[in-house]
Enzyme design. Sequence first.
Site, PDB file in Angstrom:
ATOM      1  N   ARG A 332       3.990   7.691  -8.163  1.00 49.71           N
ATOM      2  CA  ARG A 332       3.304   6.993  -7.063  1.00 49.71           C
ATOM      3  C   ARG A 332       3.684   5.517  -7.005  1.00 49.71           C
ATOM      4  NH1 ARG A 332      -2.028   8.958  -5.923  1.00 49.71           N
ATOM      5  NH2 ARG A 332      -2.055  11.202  -6.206  1.00 49.71           N
ATOM      6  N   ARG A 348      -4.197  10.944 -13.760  1.00 49.84           N
ATOM      7  CA  ARG A 348      -4.848  11.850 -12.798  1.00 49.84           C
ATOM      8  C   ARG A 348      -3.967  12.128 -11.591  1.00 49.84           C
ATOM      9  NH1 ARG A 348      -7.932   7.222 -10.595  1.00 49.84           N
ATOM     10  NH2 ARG A 348      -9.559   7.444 -12.158  1.00 49.84           N
ATOM     11  N   ASP A 491     -11.622   5.014  -8.276  1.00 54.57           N
ATOM     12  CA  ASP A 491     -11.315   3.845  -9.107  1.00 54.57           C
ATOM     13  C   ASP A 491     -12.336   2.732  -8.959  1.00 54.57           C
ATOM     14  OD1 ASP A 491      -8.969   4.467 -10.475  1.00 54.57           O
ATOM     15  OD2 ASP A 491      -7.735   4.079  -8.715  1.00 54.57           O
ATOM     16  N   LYS A 633     -10.458   1.223   2.298  1.00 52.69           N
ATOM     17  CA  LYS A 633     -10.260   1.912   1.017  1.00 52.69           C
ATOM     18  C   LYS A 633     -11.539   2.625   0.558  1.00 52.69           C
ATOM     19  CE  LYS A 633      -7.335   0.353  -1.998  1.00 52.69           C
ATOM     20  NZ  LYS A 633      -6.008   0.875  -2.238  1.00 52.69           N
ATOM     21  N   GLU A 634     -11.893   2.457  -0.721  1.00 48.11           N
ATOM     22  CA  GLU A 634     -12.983   3.286  -1.250  1.00 48.11           C
ATOM     23  C   GLU A 634     -14.352   2.945  -0.659  1.00 48.11           C
ATOM     24  OE1 GLU A 634     -10.403   2.254  -2.980  1.00 48.11           O
ATOM     25  OE2 GLU A 634      -9.904   3.624  -4.615  1.00 48.11           O
ATOM     26  N   HIS A 641      -7.489  11.395   0.466  1.00 50.87           N
ATOM     27  CA  HIS A 641      -7.394  12.320  -0.665  1.00 50.87           C
ATOM     28  C   HIS A 641      -8.576  13.305  -0.764  1.00 50.87           C
ATOM     29  CE1 HIS A 641      -6.038  12.359  -5.183  1.00 50.87           C
ATOM     30  NE2 HIS A 641      -6.752  13.420  -4.942  1.00 50.87           N
ATOM     31  N   THR A 706       0.259   9.386  -1.981  1.00 61.27           N
ATOM     32  CA  THR A 706      -1.172   9.634  -2.027  1.00 61.27           C
ATOM     33  C   THR A 706      -1.399  11.095  -2.376  1.00 61.27           C
ATOM     34  OG1 THR A 706      -2.923  10.253  -0.431  1.00 61.27           O
ATOM     35  CG2 THR A 706      -0.889   9.410   0.491  1.00 61.27           C
TER      36      THR A 706
HETATM   37  C1  GLC Z   1      -5.748   5.737  -5.470  1.00 59.22           C
HETATM   38  C2  GLC Z   1      -5.363   6.016  -6.898  1.00 59.22           C
HETATM   39  C3  GLC Z   1      -6.052   7.260  -7.398  1.00 59.22           C
HETATM   40  C4  GLC Z   1      -7.534   7.213  -7.158  1.00 59.22           C
HETATM   41  C5  GLC Z   1      -7.838   6.909  -5.696  1.00 59.22           C
HETATM   42  C6  GLC Z   1      -9.316   6.704  -5.450  1.00 59.22           C
HETATM   43  O1  GLC Z   1      -5.203   6.696  -4.624  1.00 59.22           O
HETATM   44  O2  GLC Z   1      -3.972   6.179  -7.021  1.00 59.22           O
HETATM   45  O3  GLC Z   1      -5.819   7.411  -8.768  1.00 59.22           O
HETATM   46  O4  GLC Z   1      -8.085   8.434  -7.535  1.00 59.22           O
HETATM   47  O5  GLC Z   1      -7.159   5.738  -5.320  1.00 59.22           O
HETATM   48  O6  GLC Z   1      -9.814   5.574  -6.072  1.00 59.22           O
END
Ligand code: GLC
Length: 798
Positions: A332, A348, A491, A633-634, A641, A706
């Site tokens: 990646r 992971r 993360d 993002k998160e 994903h 991803t």
């Molecule tokens: C990014 C990281 C991955 C993680 C994801 C969610 O894609 O590469 O390891 O699981 O973010 O935080």
Amino acid sequence: MRYGHFDNENREYVIDRVDVPVSWTNYLGVKDLCTVISHNAGGYSFHQNAEHHRITRFRQNGVPLDRPGHYVYIRDNDTGEYWTISWQPVGKDLSEAKYECRHGLSYSKFSCDYQDLHAEQTLFIPIEDDVELWDVKISNRGGQKRDLSVFAYCEFSFHHIEIDNQNLQMSLYASGSSYADGVIQYDFFYEPWTFHYFTSHVDPDSYDCLRDKFLGNYRTETNPAAVEEGKCHGSFELGGNHCGALHKRISIAPGEESRLVFMLGVGPRAKGKEIKAKYSQLANVDKSFADLRAYWEKKLAIFQCKTPHQGLDTMVNIWTLYQAETCVVWSRFASFIEVGGRTGLGYRDTSQDVMSVVHTNPTRCRQRIIELMKGQVSDGYGLHLFDPDWFDPEKQKAPTFKSPTIAHPPDRKSLIHGIEHVCSDDALWIVVTICEYVKETGDVALFDEVVPFANEGEATVYGHLKRALDFSARHIGNTGICLGLRADWNDCLNLGGGESAMVSFMHHWALKAFVEAAEFLGRDADVKQYSATADKVRAACESQLWDGDWYLRGITAKGMKVGSNENEEGRVFIESNTWAVVSDVASPAHARACMDAVDRHLFSEYGIHLLWPAFSKPNDDIGFMGRVYKGIKENAAIFSHPNPWAVIAECKLGRGERAMKFYDSLLPYNQNDKIEVREAEPYSYCQFVMGKDHTAFGRARHPWLTGSGGWNYTAATRWILGIRLDFDGMIIDPCIPADWKEFEIKRQWRGATFHIKVANPNSVEKGVKEVRLNGKPVQGPIPPQPSGSKNEVSVLMG
Ligand code: GLC
């Protein structure tokens, strides 16, 4: 707004409007040499990894976009006018010149029509050689003879990305260039074993090895002095910034075509000469290209589907598999976003990526599996980010001198991070990945292969898996739910001593896969022991994590619930609810309810948001989540994903319409004509899409690398189309929209071909009434068939 289209017959994406809003990239190379290349021929090459062994330079995140690159200039010697075959860097007015870029499987083809000249530049890396070939064809479609100068140009990089970007007082004087026998050689003083070369199939009329001589002062790739002047300067030097620039004068009669092949490769001049000789036989260029196409055709043939959904067919049959393979082959860490600051493998990420391509790349998958085993600590956890070279004695032969430019092998002890850096999910993924690999290949012996741990001792692969499962069983909180530790899959969710619902669900999932393997291997004591653990985990999850309408995401170390209806922010999360179902923990009623909540609160036209509502303030009990802008993002973006996990969950529930609604919302193909919103490539999943809390809702970012590539492939092939494997059989269990009347799949498995025809006369979403293998009814999974056999499978849903 659209910029291109899918050409499925040629397995290409065609960009016919080249002024796309961001770089649309492709990956060249299938073995050791790789180039990441944009629709403008901008990008960079590296050998084996993008941090070290860098070949060409890239000014990431630069202005203008994606420079430098692997460029071919054409100059009309009668008028002095010049342009490039790719639109940039010269960038002719699009109303005067017509450009096209075709990204294919491991090749990119640029073409330009300007002033009666049609020019093409195809870039690809032959399977068997560490060289990038630039196959240039120029044809004269006018009535006059043309006198042209062709210049091929790339800028060399210092060999390690760190020294390329800093401490220039040293690195600027550590590399040199020279020209002899038609070959430019680029060398490294500190690494007398490292060389790159640039050459062509004809001897050039002039050359430059020095970037600044070729470009000229106060100029850029847009207007190189050498091109303007019509010849290079014969420059070379020890020290400085280097390039490969070769110039050839050609004249082309009306109706004629001229062909030039340039070669950018790894190795010293002698190697360059050998390769020059080989590919000066243009038939060898054609053969290598044909071999590359055949290489991909062979892979694609392992799974091909024909359904009523053209977007699904296009993505599954070509692009999503290609994306998933790219992550496994190159990791990646090589793109225009990850530009070489990191090296090695994410534990992971790699475990998950491997899972999806065990059928098309078993060799690389096995290699990755062994690398991951070597990156596991005897306590059971995985090293979150590691370089397999650290554990390869061959690769650890450091030079005997202390070099300022060479990465020295780190001290082994310093590599083994402690519990404070452990991500609680890392090692669990590999359990299922290894089972999937064995189911695909029948390589049962892998379970008994002995592999050392990263720190000390060794165990069989099977023993490694037990350690991973036992680690999760030991690291639980008061409620019996797994500790969150540094992070789990997310993360930015850093629960530390708090507890992670997702990891407990994953633990159950991995335990079930392991028990299935133990049953297959006849290891009864393990079946008993690990089934009991699975029951315990499930009971803890159901008693501790149900929040009334959906599942919690976790519990902080201070006991606060995360992902609860009681909260103001972060009330519903995608990961915990999808995993409750994927892992088979959720009871049927809970499973339906929690996925309904995902649909109600998280779904949007561009995909499913990671959580709702977004966090607006930092809260260190939860971690980094609140320190990311809302909708990015998160923190409540449409993180790609986990989206396919929702598809899989819906397939498990038998809700084919909903599974397809989820799949369709994220499908890049469906956004081909909405590039003003999406911006990114419509042939690649991106890491995330801006969520509805953001002003740029719908904009996709970070293509290619991803986990959503692999997982979407898995969701579509194994769950929607429903072709899954057992240790000794093929399960056919589709979950589709009710209006699909029929579909077909060609699947190769262990040497046999299966032509599967599924009929759905009663318009159901799930359920199989009858399966026939070569005309005879089969109960249960279809057993492996003799290698080389061709089998007809008819499936009746209802
Ligand atoms: C990014 C990281 C991955 C993680 C994801 C969610 O894609 O590469 O390891 O699981 O973010 O935080």
